[in-house]
Motif scaffolding. Structure first.
Motif, PDB file in Angstrom:
ATOM      1  N   MET A  78      83.921  94.980  63.942  1.00 18.46           N
ATOM      2  CA  MET A  78      84.124  96.408  63.644  1.00 18.46           C
ATOM      3  C   MET A  78      83.571  96.722  62.260  1.00 18.46           C
ATOM      4  SD  MET A  78      85.483  99.361  64.653  1.00 18.46           S
ATOM      5  CE  MET A  78      86.762  99.133  65.881  1.00 18.46           C
ATOM      6  N   LEU A  79      82.891  97.847  62.156  1.00 13.71           N
ATOM      7  CA  LEU A  79      82.335  98.261  60.870  1.00 13.71           C
ATOM      8  C   LEU A  79      83.445  98.597  59.877  1.00 13.71           C
ATOM      9  CD1 LEU A  79      79.541 100.742  62.062  1.00 13.71           C
ATOM     10  CD2 LEU A  79      79.205  98.432  61.194  1.00 13.71           C
ATOM     11  N   SER A  80      83.128  98.534  58.596  1.00  8.90           N
ATOM     12  CA  SER A  80      84.079  98.943  57.563  1.00  8.90           C
ATOM     13  C   SER A  80      84.279 100.462  57.635  1.00  8.90           C
ATOM     14  CB  SER A  80      83.544  98.573  56.184  1.00  8.90           C
ATOM     15  OG  SER A  80      82.390  99.343  55.910  1.00  8.90           O
ATOM     16  N   GLN A  81      85.352 100.936  57.018  1.00  8.89           N
ATOM     17  CA  GLN A  81      85.629 102.383  57.027  1.00  8.89           C
ATOM     18  C   GLN A  81      84.458 103.170  56.445  1.00  8.89           C
ATOM     19  OE1 GLN A  81      88.111 104.160  58.409  1.00  8.89           O
ATOM     20  NE2 GLN A  81      88.774 102.228  59.303  1.00  8.89           N
ATOM     21  N   GLU A  82      83.867 102.623  55.388  1.00  6.82           N
ATOM     22  CA  GLU A  82      82.739 103.308  54.740  1.00  6.82           C
ATOM     23  C   GLU A  82      81.558 103.427  55.703  1.00  6.82           C
ATOM     24  OE1 GLU A  82      79.916 102.724  50.809  1.00  6.82           O
ATOM     25  OE2 GLU A  82      81.669 101.463  51.086  1.00  6.82           O
ATOM     26  N   LYS A  83      81.290 102.327  56.404  1.00  4.85           N
ATOM     27  CA  LYS A  83      80.165 102.351  57.340  1.00  4.85           C
ATOM     28  C   LYS A  83      80.481 103.210  58.566  1.00  4.85           C
ATOM     29  CE  LYS A  83      77.675  98.204  56.015  1.00  4.85           C
ATOM     30  NZ  LYS A  83      77.131  96.904  56.435  1.00  4.85           N
ATOM     31  N   LEU A  84      81.762 103.257  58.960  1.00  5.85           N
ATOM     32  CA  LEU A  84      82.136 104.138  60.078  1.00  5.85           C
ATOM     33  C   LEU A  84      81.857 105.595  59.712  1.00  5.85           C
ATOM     34  CD1 LEU A  84      85.500 102.573  61.348  1.00  5.85           C
ATOM     35  CD2 LEU A  84      83.282 102.569  62.513  1.00  5.85           C
ATOM     36  N   ALA A  85      82.120 105.940  58.450  1.00  6.80           N
ATOM     37  CA  ALA A  85      81.836 107.308  57.995  1.00  6.80           C
ATOM     38  C   ALA A  85      80.328 107.568  58.013  1.00  6.80           C
ATOM     39  CB  ALA A  85      82.398 107.515  56.595  1.00  6.80           C
ATOM     40  N   ASP A  86      79.551 106.573  57.622  1.00  2.00           N
ATOM     41  CA  ASP A  86      78.089 106.715  57.669  1.00  2.00           C
ATOM     42  C   ASP A  86      77.610 106.860  59.113  1.00  2.00           C
ATOM     43  OD1 ASP A  86      78.047 106.464  54.941  1.00  2.00           O
ATOM     44  OD2 ASP A  86      77.502 104.338  54.949  1.00  2.00           O
ATOM     45  N   LEU A  87      78.227 106.091  60.001  1.00  2.00           N
ATOM     46  CA  LEU A  87      77.858 106.153  61.413  1.00  2.00           C
ATOM     47  C   LEU A  87      78.162 107.541  61.977  1.00  2.00           C
ATOM     48  CD1 LEU A  87      77.007 104.977  64.140  1.00  2.00           C
ATOM     49  CD2 LEU A  87      79.269 103.922  64.323  1.00  2.00           C
ATOM     50  N   ARG A  88      79.332 108.057  61.650  1.00  2.49           N
ATOM     51  CA  ARG A  88      79.690 109.400  62.115  1.00  2.49           C
ATOM     52  C   ARG A  88      78.664 110.422  61.622  1.00  2.49           C
ATOM     53  NH1 ARG A  88      81.589 113.867  60.020  1.00  2.49           N
ATOM     54  NH2 ARG A  88      82.754 115.315  61.365  1.00  2.49           N
ATOM     55  N   ALA A  89      78.268 110.301  60.359  1.00  2.00           N
ATOM     56  CA  ALA A  89      77.293 111.239  59.795  1.00  2.00           C
ATOM     57  C   ALA A  89      75.971 111.162  60.556  1.00  2.00           C
ATOM     58  CB  ALA A  89      77.085 110.936  58.316  1.00  2.00           C
ATOM     59  N   MET A  90      75.568 109.956  60.925  1.00  3.22           N
ATOM     60  CA  MET A  90      74.327 109.800  61.695  1.00  3.22           C
ATOM     61  C   MET A  90      74.448 110.494  63.043  1.00  3.22           C
ATOM     62  SD  MET A  90      73.628 105.742  60.965  1.00  3.22           S
ATOM     63  CE  MET A  90      72.210 105.584  62.040  1.00  3.22           C
ATOM     64  N   ILE A  91      75.613 110.384  63.667  1.00  2.00           N
ATOM     65  CA  ILE A  91      75.809 110.952  65.003  1.00  2.00           C
ATOM     66  C   ILE A  91      75.796 112.474  64.952  1.00  2.00           C
ATOM     67  CG2 ILE A  91      77.430 111.174  66.926  1.00  2.00           C
ATOM     68  CD1 ILE A  91      78.358 108.262  66.180  1.00  2.00           C
ATOM     69  N   VAL A  92      76.569 113.046  64.028  1.00  3.06           N
ATOM     70  CA  VAL A  92      76.679 114.514  64.029  1.00  3.06           C
ATOM     71  C   VAL A  92      75.393 115.171  63.523  1.00  3.06           C
ATOM     72  CG1 VAL A  92      79.187 114.474  63.790  1.00  3.06           C
ATOM     73  CG2 VAL A  92      77.754 114.608  61.738  1.00  3.06           C
ATOM     74  N   ALA A  93      74.549 114.401  62.829  1.00  2.00           N
ATOM     75  CA  ALA A  93      73.299 114.976  62.308  1.00  2.00           C
ATOM     76  C   ALA A  93      72.187 114.986  63.348  1.00  2.00           C
ATOM     77  CB  ALA A  93      72.851 114.194  61.073  1.00  2.00           C
ATOM     78  N   ASP A  94      72.413 114.326  64.479  1.00  2.00           N
ATOM     79  CA  ASP A  94      71.361 114.192  65.485  1.00  2.00           C
ATOM     80  C   ASP A  94      71.798 114.907  66.765  1.00  2.00           C
ATOM     81  OD1 ASP A  94      68.980 111.894  66.326  1.00  2.00           O
ATOM     82  OD2 ASP A  94      70.124 112.863  67.928  1.00  2.00           O
ATOM     83  N   ASP A  95      70.991 115.861  67.216  1.00  2.00           N
ATOM     84  CA  ASP A  95      71.379 116.680  68.375  1.00  2.00           C
ATOM     85  C   ASP A  95      71.679 115.852  69.612  1.00  2.00           C
ATOM     86  OD1 ASP A  95      71.188 118.950  66.893  1.00  2.00           O
ATOM     87  OD2 ASP A  95      69.212 119.540  67.645  1.00  2.00           O
ATOM     88  N   SER A  96      70.807 114.875  69.906  1.00  2.00           N
ATOM     89  CA  SER A  96      70.994 114.122  71.155  1.00  2.00           C
ATOM     90  C   SER A  96      72.219 113.207  71.051  1.00  2.00           C
ATOM     91  CB  SER A  96      69.751 113.311  71.504  1.00  2.00           C
ATOM     92  OG  SER A  96      69.530 112.309  70.545  1.00  2.00           O
ATOM     93  N   LEU A  97      72.429 112.609  69.879  1.00  3.44           N
ATOM     94  CA  LEU A  97      73.607 111.752  69.719  1.00  3.44           C
ATOM     95  C   LEU A  97      74.889 112.589  69.768  1.00  3.44           C
ATOM     96  CD1 LEU A  97      72.461 109.348  66.839  1.00  3.44           C
ATOM     97  CD2 LEU A  97      72.417 108.942  69.298  1.00  3.44           C
TER      98      LEU A  97
END
Lengths: 177, 164
Positions: free
Chosen positions: B1-20
């Motif tokens: 499991m990713l660290s909390q910090e990386k989970l936040a980065d992952l969320r940012a990647m998802i919400v910034a991309d229309d298809s994701l």
């Protein structure tokens, strides 16, 4: 007078958890649109002051987007002697299973039943049922979604076919085979 | 499991991309993970000894370094010697970091190597990784995606993700 010669088994009345208003549902367990990684606990059932010993338990999960074959959904049964003391942060009411799901569920012990997915979209997946012995008077299910996909998000919640079914198995003593 | 910090980065990647984000709205966490893990980004992480020798054979790169050292034609003798020593080392692989790229740039600027030699060198070090590995340092799982979006899903149920 002749004594009975046979022990048979018969089913009692099914307890069926599912979306409120769903066909056959007797107790609420709202699995509509349950996200992957999340859990849901159902409304508790009082098995009565004197309850059946054995139950046949089934888990049905309705998919939306097809999950990866081999992913799972877990069913736990939480038991309480007084409808007040519940293990694993269960409350006895239909609600989100609290986070962190992966930690809390460990207090419920091993899953009662694990549904292993096939890659079918918009399909009610059915895992072979298991027999459990009742541990106490009150019981409620906890379903944890590990499918990698949300459970189907129906426009009308009561159209969901996801269910947890518990059917009493009763010993019957009779003369004829 | 990713660290909390990386989970936040992952969320940012998802919400910034229309298809994701669309997959997230539908609860297709496995689809998001597969998309982010699909090889799509070219990086230069390391080069094998074999690749260095192939590069030398096709470009004459090592010979060019030796020539530069022998002829003392410019102020890059030391850099050329260092580069030759590194490229000739017995280590099975060599990490490609900013220092190595800067060294190659200096050798190109000094006329020891051609720009095409540097490009060929980096091409032999190229590998394609997923966006997740490129941005987060590791591939992501379905569980990582689910955990990263948990705060956007009240009561564990699907909800429309924000577009920020």
């Amino acid at each position: 007078m002749a004594l009975p010669d046979y022990l048979k088994v018969e089913h009692g009345t099914a307890i069926i958890w599912g979306e409120s208003g769903g066909s056959g549902v007797t107790n609420t367990l709202s699995l509509d649109a349950l996200a992957s990684g999340s859990g849901r606990m159902g409304a508790a059932v009082d098995l009565g002051a004197a309850w059946d010993d054995e139950f046949f338990v089934e888990l049905y999960v309705e998919t939306g987007t097809a999950p990866t074959a081999g992913n799972t959904a877990e069913l736990y049964l939480a038991w309480s002697r007084d409808n007040s003391n519940w293990p694993g942060k269960v409350t006895g009411s239909d609600a989100a299973y609290p986070t962190t799901v992966a930690d809390n569920k460990k207090q419920l012990g091993p899953p009662t039943l694990v549904l292993v997915a096939t890659a079918d979209a918009n399909t009610t997946l059915k895992q072979n049922g298991v027999i459990v012995r009742a541990r106490a008077r009150y019981v409620t299910p906890v379903v944890v979604n590990l499918l990698g996909q949300a459970i189907r998000d129906q426009g009308t919640n009561s159209n969901n076919t996801s269910r947890v079914v518990m059917i009493p198995r009763r010993i019957l003593i009779q003369d004829t085979a | 499991m990713l660290s909390q910090e990386k989970l936040a980065d992952l969320r940012a990647m998802i919400v910034a991309d229309d298809s994701l984000r669309a997959m997230g709205n539908a609860g297709n966490d496995a689809g998001i993970a597969a998309s982010l893990n699909a090889p799509s980004v070219s990086i230069h992480r390391k080069i094998t000894k074999q690749a260095i020798l192939r590069w030398a054979a096709s470009t004459g790169g090592l010979k060019k370094l030796r020539t530069a050292i022998a002829e003392r034609q410019n102020g890059l003798q030391a850099a050329s010697e260092a580069a030759l020593a590194m490229l000739s080392s017995e280590l099975p692989t060599m990490a490609i970091d900013a220092e190595i790229v800067a060294m190659l740039d200096a050798l190109v600027a000094g006329g020891v190597l051609a720009e095409s030699d540097k490009t060929a060198f980096l091409n032999r070090a190229a590998e394609t990784v997923g966006e997740a590995e490129y941005a987060l340092g590791q591939p992501v799982t379905d569980e990582d995606v689910s955990a990263s979006l948990a705060g956007d899903r009240p009561n564990g149920k699907l909800a429309i993700l924000p577009t920020e």
